[in-house]
Write a protein that holds these residues in place. Structure first.
Motif, PDB file in Angstrom:
ATOM      1  N   GLU A   1       0.814  -1.191   0.040  1.00  0.00           N
ATOM      2  CA  GLU A   1       0.042  -0.102  -0.197  1.00  0.00           C
ATOM      3  C   GLU A   1       0.916   1.376  -0.064  1.00  0.00           C
ATOM      4  O   GLU A   1       0.417   2.188  -0.794  1.00  0.00           O
ATOM      5  CB  GLU A   1      -0.872   0.084   1.086  1.00  0.00           C
ATOM      6  CG  GLU A   1      -1.943   1.345   1.179  1.00  0.00           C
ATOM      7  CD  GLU A   1      -2.804   1.424   0.149  1.00  0.00           C
ATOM      8  OE1 GLU A   1      -3.155   2.531  -0.017  1.00  0.00           O
ATOM      9  OE2 GLU A   1      -3.336   0.390  -0.461  1.00  0.00           O
ATOM     10  N   GLU A   2       2.060   1.380   0.767  1.00  0.00           N
ATOM     11  CA  GLU A   2       2.995   2.637   0.771  1.00  0.00           C
ATOM     12  C   GLU A   2       3.554   2.596  -0.660  1.00  0.00           C
ATOM     13  O   GLU A   2       3.503   3.705  -0.958  1.00  0.00           O
ATOM     14  CB  GLU A   2       3.834   2.243   1.957  1.00  0.00           C
ATOM     15  CG  GLU A   2       4.883   3.616   1.857  1.00  0.00           C
ATOM     16  CD  GLU A   2       4.240   4.618   2.541  1.00  0.00           C
ATOM     17  OE1 GLU A   2       4.912   5.588   2.429  1.00  0.00           O
ATOM     18  OE2 GLU A   2       3.320   4.723   3.098  1.00  0.00           O
ATOM     19  N   GLU A   3       4.092   1.612  -1.192  1.00  0.00           N
ATOM     20  CA  GLU A   3       4.456   1.795  -2.824  1.00  0.00           C
ATOM     21  C   GLU A   3       3.377   2.406  -3.537  1.00  0.00           C
ATOM     22  O   GLU A   3       3.973   2.969  -4.477  1.00  0.00           O
ATOM     23  CB  GLU A   3       5.008   0.222  -3.046  1.00  0.00           C
ATOM     24  CG  GLU A   3       6.260  -0.301  -2.160  1.00  0.00           C
ATOM     25  CD  GLU A   3       6.644  -1.630  -2.497  1.00  0.00           C
ATOM     26  OE1 GLU A   3       5.899  -2.315  -3.399  1.00  0.00           O
ATOM     27  OE2 GLU A   3       7.723  -1.962  -1.892  1.00  0.00           O
ATOM     28  N   ARG A   4       2.233   1.742  -3.322  1.00  0.00           N
ATOM     29  CA  ARG A   4       1.070   2.245  -4.419  1.00  0.00           C
ATOM     30  C   ARG A   4       0.981   3.668  -4.318  1.00  0.00           C
ATOM     31  O   ARG A   4       0.972   4.522  -5.261  1.00  0.00           O
ATOM     32  CB  ARG A   4       0.008   1.474  -4.203  1.00  0.00           C
ATOM     33  CG  ARG A   4      -1.127   1.925  -5.063  1.00  0.00           C
ATOM     34  CD  ARG A   4      -2.397   1.330  -4.456  1.00  0.00           C
ATOM     35  NE  ARG A   4      -3.031   1.821  -3.261  1.00  0.00           N
ATOM     36  CZ  ARG A   4      -3.372   2.916  -3.394  1.00  0.00           C
ATOM     37  NH1 ARG A   4      -3.765   3.624  -4.214  1.00  0.00           N
ATOM     38  NH2 ARG A   4      -3.796   3.422  -2.094  1.00  0.00           N
ATOM     39  N   ARG A   5       0.949   4.264  -3.058  1.00  0.00           N
ATOM     40  CA  ARG A   5       0.881   5.481  -2.694  1.00  0.00           C
ATOM     41  C   ARG A   5       1.800   6.245  -3.053  1.00  0.00           C
ATOM     42  O   ARG A   5       1.696   7.473  -3.842  1.00  0.00           O
ATOM     43  CB  ARG A   5       0.365   5.711  -0.976  1.00  0.00           C
ATOM     44  CG  ARG A   5       0.236   6.920  -0.772  1.00  0.00           C
ATOM     45  CD  ARG A   5       0.250   7.251   1.085  1.00  0.00           C
ATOM     46  NE  ARG A   5       1.288   7.119   1.619  1.00  0.00           N
ATOM     47  CZ  ARG A   5       2.237   8.033   1.506  1.00  0.00           C
ATOM     48  NH1 ARG A   5       2.087   9.099   0.775  1.00  0.00           N
ATOM     49  NH2 ARG A   5       3.474   7.937   1.816  1.00  0.00           N
ATOM     50  N   LEU A   6       3.071   5.998  -2.868  1.00  0.00           N
ATOM     51  CA  LEU A   6       4.286   6.664  -3.412  1.00  0.00           C
ATOM     52  C   LEU A   6       4.181   6.706  -5.016  1.00  0.00           C
ATOM     53  O   LEU A   6       4.584   8.048  -5.480  1.00  0.00           O
ATOM     54  CB  LEU A   6       5.581   6.190  -2.890  1.00  0.00           C
ATOM     55  CG  LEU A   6       5.665   6.195  -1.315  1.00  0.00           C
ATOM     56  CD1 LEU A   6       7.065   5.474  -0.871  1.00  0.00           C
ATOM     57  CD2 LEU A   6       6.127   7.750  -0.997  1.00  0.00           C
ATOM     58  N   ALA A   7       3.844   5.616  -5.500  1.00  0.00           N
ATOM     59  CA  ALA A   7       3.972   5.727  -6.968  1.00  0.00           C
ATOM     60  C   ALA A   7       2.650   6.628  -7.508  1.00  0.00           C
ATOM     61  O   ALA A   7       3.022   7.645  -8.588  1.00  0.00           O
ATOM     62  CB  ALA A   7       3.614   4.213  -7.626  1.00  0.00           C
ATOM     63  N   GLN A   8       1.587   6.989  -6.862  1.00  0.00           N
ATOM     64  CA  GLN A   8       0.571   7.578  -7.260  1.00  0.00           C
ATOM     65  C   GLN A   8       1.048   9.152  -7.248  1.00  0.00           C
ATOM     66  O   GLN A   8       0.721   9.987  -8.017  1.00  0.00           O
ATOM     67  CB  GLN A   8      -0.728   7.411  -6.568  1.00  0.00           C
ATOM     68  CG  GLN A   8      -1.349   6.046  -6.938  1.00  0.00           C
ATOM     69  CD  GLN A   8      -2.862   5.816  -6.230  1.00  0.00           C
ATOM     70  OE1 GLN A   8      -2.900   6.498  -5.148  1.00  0.00           O
ATOM     71  NE2 GLN A   8      -3.340   5.018  -6.766  1.00  0.00           N
ATOM     72  N   ALA A   9       1.793   9.371  -5.967  1.00  0.00           N
ATOM     73  CA  ALA A   9       2.060  10.498  -5.915  1.00  0.00           C
ATOM     74  C   ALA A   9       3.282  11.115  -6.859  1.00  0.00           C
ATOM     75  O   ALA A   9       3.500  11.984  -7.201  1.00  0.00           O
ATOM     76  CB  ALA A   9       2.798  10.892  -4.333  1.00  0.00           C
TER      77      ALA A   9
ATOM     78  N   ARG B   1       3.193  14.128  -9.403  1.00  0.00           N
ATOM     79  CA  ARG B   1       4.441  15.231  -9.705  1.00  0.00           C
ATOM     80  C   ARG B   1       4.881  15.286 -10.786  1.00  0.00           C
ATOM     81  O   ARG B   1       5.019  16.432 -11.487  1.00  0.00           O
ATOM     82  CB  ARG B   1       5.333  14.884  -8.507  1.00  0.00           C
ATOM     83  CG  ARG B   1       5.309  15.029  -7.029  1.00  0.00           C
ATOM     84  CD  ARG B   1       6.315  14.846  -6.280  1.00  0.00           C
ATOM     85  NE  ARG B   1       6.984  13.787  -6.318  1.00  0.00           N
ATOM     86  CZ  ARG B   1       6.952  12.776  -5.714  1.00  0.00           C
ATOM     87  NH1 ARG B   1       5.959  12.858  -4.651  1.00  0.00           N
ATOM     88  NH2 ARG B   1       7.626  11.588  -5.609  1.00  0.00           N
ATOM     89  N   GLU B   2       5.023  14.284 -11.588  1.00  0.00           N
ATOM     90  CA  GLU B   2       5.523  14.261 -13.020  1.00  0.00           C
ATOM     91  C   GLU B   2       4.365  14.803 -13.723  1.00  0.00           C
ATOM     92  O   GLU B   2       5.093  15.552 -14.635  1.00  0.00           O
ATOM     93  CB  GLU B   2       5.664  12.770 -13.388  1.00  0.00           C
ATOM     94  CG  GLU B   2       6.895  12.095 -12.765  1.00  0.00           C
ATOM     95  CD  GLU B   2       7.014  10.648 -13.136  1.00  0.00           C
ATOM     96  OE1 GLU B   2       6.169  10.108 -13.759  1.00  0.00           O
ATOM     97  OE2 GLU B   2       8.108  10.154 -12.706  1.00  0.00           O
ATOM     98  N   ALA B   3       3.119  14.608 -13.701  1.00  0.00           N
ATOM     99  CA  ALA B   3       2.045  15.362 -14.643  1.00  0.00           C
ATOM    100  C   ALA B   3       2.290  16.633 -14.307  1.00  0.00           C
ATOM    101  O   ALA B   3       2.114  17.533 -15.324  1.00  0.00           O
ATOM    102  CB  ALA B   3       0.736  14.667 -14.150  1.00  0.00           C
ATOM    103  N   GLN B   4       2.535  17.237 -13.007  1.00  0.00           N
ATOM    104  CA  GLN B   4       2.515  18.426 -12.720  1.00  0.00           C
ATOM    105  C   GLN B   4       3.551  19.256 -13.253  1.00  0.00           C
ATOM    106  O   GLN B   4       3.557  20.457 -13.941  1.00  0.00           O
ATOM    107  CB  GLN B   4       2.507  18.977 -11.258  1.00  0.00           C
ATOM    108  CG  GLN B   4       2.414  20.495 -10.699  1.00  0.00           C
ATOM    109  CD  GLN B   4       2.419  20.330  -9.442  1.00  0.00           C
ATOM    110  OE1 GLN B   4       2.549  19.453  -8.633  1.00  0.00           O
ATOM    111  NE2 GLN B   4       2.429  21.519  -8.734  1.00  0.00           N
ATOM    112  N   MET B   5       4.884  18.707 -13.430  1.00  0.00           N
ATOM    113  CA  MET B   5       5.976  19.157 -13.861  1.00  0.00           C
ATOM    114  C   MET B   5       6.090  19.262 -15.680  1.00  0.00           C
ATOM    115  O   MET B   5       6.372  20.047 -16.015  1.00  0.00           O
ATOM    116  CB  MET B   5       7.265  18.233 -13.508  1.00  0.00           C
ATOM    117  CG  MET B   5       7.610  18.278 -12.146  1.00  0.00           C
ATOM    118  SD  MET B   5       8.801  17.228 -11.555  1.00  0.00           S
ATOM    119  CE  MET B   5      10.274  17.948 -12.554  1.00  0.00           C
TER     120      MET B   5
END
Length: 386
Positions: A224-232, A236-240
Motif C-alpha cells: 500500500e505504501e509503494e502504491r501511494r508513493l507511485a501515485q504521488a 508530480r511528474e504530470a504537474q512538472m
C-alpha cells in the motif's frame, strides 16, 4: 533347517562331478525361510526385550530354547526362531481415522468439522509444521475416540518402555490401543498415549501462526505504501510536464464562461489583483495564473466543488499548495498558503475553506497564486470567474 551363528549362513549342495562341464541352467530351490539365531544373554537383557528386538513371540523363544520360565542368566545361550512373515501396514489405534488433506483446508477448519479441539489434532499429529499450511494429500490423524499423544513405536522400543517414559501404566496404554498383548505392537506402529497433550508443540505452532500473520500484514502495508508513493510520483511528474508545456497564446479579449461550462467563484474575498495571466516581460517567465493580494491568514475558498488531489509542499516554487480535481480534466491550484485545511482524497464543496493566505515558496509577500488547468494546460482564470 539351518542354524545362524553371528549372521546368516546358507548351505547349498555342491553340483555332482559329472555336471561340472555342462552349461545348462540348474534351478536351485529357495532356502527355507526358517531357522534359529543362537544368542548369548548380555547384562540387562530380558526375554521380552530380546523378543521385541528380533520381532518374534516371547513364547516361541521359550519353546525353542526349552525354557520353563522367562528368567535369564548372563552368558546363557538361547535359540531365537526366525520365521518369514508378510509385512503388514502400521497399526493404527482404534478410534483414530485418517483424513487426506484437501486444497484450502486448515487445522481449524478440520477441528470444527470433526468436533475436536486444535490441541487434540496437534497431539495426534505432533510432527505438524503449521496450523494453516497443510500439504495437499498428506494424511492427518483425527482422534474421534480416546484423546492423547499419537507416536510411532521406534525400533528396539517396547510399548512398556514407551508407557514408562510418559509416566503411564502399561495396562492403561494397552487398553487405549485395543490390544491384549503389549508385544503385539511392533516398531512402526502408532501408539496412543491417553491423556498426554502436545502443549509445547501447540504453543510453538500458535507463535509461528501469529508471526506469519504479522508478516502478511507487513507485506500488505508495504504494498500500500509503494502504491501511494507511485501515485504521488505520477502526480508530480504530470504537474512538472504541465508547467514545462509552452503556454497557449491568449487573446486579449477574455471570454466569459457560464457556470454550466465550468464557471467558478472567487477563491478570496477582499483582495486585489497584482499580476494577471500571460507574458509579463521579455525576460520573465510566463505567468500561468493570477495573483490575488490579501492579508496574511485570509481564508482561501474552493472555487468549485471537487476532490483534493494534492495538499502539501511543492518543490517547484508553489510552497504550501492545494490542487483540486473538478472532473472532466479541470483542475484548480492554490499556492503560497500559510496553512492547509484539507487532506488529499477529501471532497470539498464550492466555497469551503481549503487553506489560508501566506507567502511560502517563491513569493515576496502574502498573496494567493490561483491557477485553472484544463487537461493539464494552464488557462486564464478570469475566463472562469464571475
Amino acid at each position: 533347517m539351518g542354524v545362524l551363528l553371528a549372521g546368516a549362513m546358507v548351505n547349498l549342495p555342491l553340483a555332482p562331478p559329472f555336471l561340472s562341464g555342462l552349461t545348462q541352467e540348474v534351478l536351485v530351490e529357495r532356502p527355507p525361510q526358517k531357522g534359529w539365531v543362537l544368542y548369548r544373554v548380555q547384562p540387562g537383557d530380558t526375554l521380552a526385550s530380546i523378543a521385541n528386538r528380533y520381532g518374534v513371540d516371547l513364547r516361541a523363544i521359550l519353546w525353542s530354547s526349552g525354557l520353563s520360565s522367562d528368567r535369564l542368566q548372563v552368558g546363557q545361550e538361547i535359540k531365537i526362531p526366525l520365521t518369514a512373515y508378510e509385512e503388514r501396514p502400521p497399526r493404527i489405534p482404534p478410534g483414530v481415522v485418517i483424513h487426506k488433506v484437501r486444497p484450502g483446508e486448515t487445522l481449524a477448519l478440520l477441528a470444527d468439522r470433526y468436533g475436536v479441539s486444535l490441541l487434540d489434532l496437534v497431539s495426534a499429529n505432533p510432527g505438524l509444521e503449521s496450523l494453516d499450511r497443510l500439504m495437499e494429500g498428506s494424511p492427518l490423524y483425527v482422534p474421534k475416540g480416546q484423546k492423547g499423544l499419537l507416536v510411532e513405536l521406534a525400533k528396539g522400543q517396547t510399548l512398556v518402555d514407551l508407557a514408562a517414559r510418559f509416566g503411564l501404566s502399561p495396562l492403561e496404554v494397552v487398553r487405549a490401543n485395543g490390544v491384549k498383548d503389549p508385544l503385539a505392537i511392533k516398531p512402526g506402529d502408532l501408539v496412543l498415549l491417553p491423556g498426554i497433550q502436545a502443549k509445547t508443540t501447540y504453543q510453538r505452532l500458535l507463535a509461528k501462526q501469529e508471526e506469519e500473520r504479522r508478516a502478511r500484514l507487513e507485506a500488505l502495508r508495504r504494498q500500500e505504501e509503494e502504491r501511494r508513493l507511485a501515485q504521488a510520483r505520477l502526480r508530480r511528474e504530470a504537474q512538472m510536464r504541465a508547467q514545462a508545456r509552452p503556454p497557449q497564446v491568449q487573446k486579449p479579449v477574455v471570454r466569459r464562461v457560464s457556470y454550466q461550462e465550468g464557471g467558478m467563484r472567487w477563491p478570496l474575498s477582499g483582495f486585489r489583483i497584482t499580476t494577471y495571466f500571460g507574458q509579463r516581460g521579455a525576460f520573465q517567465r510566463f505567468h500561468t495564473g493570477v495573483d490575488l493580494a490579501a492579508p496574511y491568514g485570509t481564508p482561501v475558498y474552493a472555487a468549485r466543488g471537487g476532490q483534493v488531489e494534492v495538499a502539501g509542499w511543492s518543490g517547484l516554487g508553489y510552497g504550501l499548495h492545494v490542487i483540486l480535481d473538478h472532473g472532466g480534466g479541470v483542475e484548480t491550484l492554490y499556492a503560497h498558503l500559510s496553512r492547509i485545511a484539507v487532506r488529499p482524497g477529501a471532497w470539498v464543496e464550492a466555497g469551503e475553506v481549503i487553506g489560508y493566505v501566506g507567502s511560502t515558496g517563491w513569493a515576496t509577500g502574502p498573496h494567493l497564486h490561483f491557477e485553472v488547468r484544463v487537461e493539464g494546460s494552464p488557462r486564464n482564470p478570469l475566463a472562469y470567474l464571475p
